[in-house]
Design a protein around this motif. Sequence first.
Motif, PDB file in Angstrom:
ATOM      1  N   ARG A 108       0.819  -1.227   0.000  1.00 36.03           N
ATOM      2  CA  ARG A 108       0.000   0.000   0.000  1.00 36.03           C
ATOM      3  C   ARG A 108       0.852   1.275   0.000  1.00 36.03           C
ATOM      4  N   PHE A 109       2.093   1.170   0.507  1.00 34.79           N
ATOM      5  CA  PHE A 109       2.955   2.361   0.584  1.00 34.79           C
ATOM      6  C   PHE A 109       3.216   2.917  -0.818  1.00 34.79           C
ATOM      7  N   GLY A 151       2.588  11.459   3.013  1.00 33.58           N
ATOM      8  CA  GLY A 151       2.574  10.917   4.366  1.00 33.58           C
ATOM      9  C   GLY A 151       1.611   9.756   4.470  1.00 33.58           C
ATOM     10  N   VAL A 152       1.889   8.859   5.402  1.00 38.17           N
ATOM     11  CA  VAL A 152       0.960   7.752   5.662  1.00 38.17           C
ATOM     12  C   VAL A 152       0.785   7.579   7.168  1.00 38.17           C
ATOM     13  N   LEU A 206       8.114   8.526   1.847  1.00 39.37           N
ATOM     14  CA  LEU A 206       6.941   8.839   2.665  1.00 39.37           C
ATOM     15  C   LEU A 206       7.322   9.144   4.112  1.00 39.37           C
ATOM     16  N   THR A 207       6.533  10.009   4.739  1.00 36.27           N
ATOM     17  CA  THR A 207       6.683  10.290   6.166  1.00 36.27           C
ATOM     18  C   THR A 207       5.629   9.522   6.939  1.00 36.27           C
ATOM     19  N   GLN A 208       6.042   8.939   8.053  1.00 30.59           N
ATOM     20  CA  GLN A 208       5.072   8.294   8.950  1.00 30.59           C
ATOM     21  C   GLN A 208       4.438   9.395   9.791  1.00 30.59           C
ATOM     22  N   GLY A 261      12.053   0.830   5.807  1.00 30.94           N
ATOM     23  CA  GLY A 261      12.491   0.698   4.417  1.00 30.94           C
ATOM     24  C   GLY A 261      11.377   1.074   3.447  1.00 30.94           C
ATOM     25  N   LEU A 262      10.174   0.671   3.759  1.00 30.50           N
ATOM     26  CA  LEU A 262       9.035   1.000   2.870  1.00 30.50           C
ATOM     27  C   LEU A 262       8.803   2.508   2.830  1.00 30.50           C
TER      28      LEU A 262
END
Length: 257
Positions: free
Chosen positions: A20-21, A31-32, A54-56, A47-48
């Motif tokens: 999904r990333f 961002g996710v 992407l930023t968590q 790593g993903l």
Amino acid sequence: MPKFAANLSMLFTEVEFTERFALARSAGFRGVEYLFPYPYDKARLAGLLEDNGLTQALFNLPPGDWEAGERGIACLPDRVEEFRAGVELALEYAHALGCKQLNCLAGVRPPSVSEEAAWRTLETNVGYAAEKLAAEGITLCLEAINSRVDMPGFVLDTSGKVLALIEAIDADNVRLQYDLYHMQIMEGDLIRSMECLLPWIGHIQFADNPGRHEPGTGEINFSNVFAAIDRLGYKGWVSAEYRPSGHTEASLTWLRG
Ligand SMILES: O=C(O)[C@@H](O)C(=O)CO
Ligand SMILES: [Mg+2]
């Protein structure tokens, strides 16, 4: 345009979680967030994020037995040790993922626990977590979740209750998680309440109501809401936390427009 994130527990569920990333990035998200990282290896998740730029944005502290219906343990007097161990685990993941905000789910009060005992436990636990997170430069979010449709008995079901808790804790790193879907159900008057609550809002999520689907499927005027978020000068993440009514890609017209 607000800084949009994708909630990977609800979006792109057409594919397996780790796939999904990449879909979120291709769709235009930077961002996710997702409910819980704990079933996955920290390094794999890091790593993903890195591979997809992407930023968590956020994830939740461990919620107790989610599959059995628990929705947080922060208000449960006999689970304080488990809560504290959960804070440690969440911090390990936050470090690995470079995540600067964690959400604490207050939980549902069982009939055997008095309102007063639940509130006292919540205050103690949130105070504990806030201190631990502050030492790492991380914000603790408290989400107000509707108790009418989705989580009957959820202890923090209004923005007023979250604010009362924030005031009692009195720590700079405790903030309100303002989910437009839950707030529409419990309070309405979304734009004006965001105006008033802005200084305490650390994170925003959204879905239309009723149905908890994408913008345009319900009663919320998202063009006006997103414009208001910009106008207010809110700089945090605004996360799409809805169940697409069809395919995720087809639900993203609000992002393109
Ligand atoms: O709104 C929600 O349901 C979520 O933000 C959450 O974290 C708990 O389910
Ligand atoms: Mg939410």
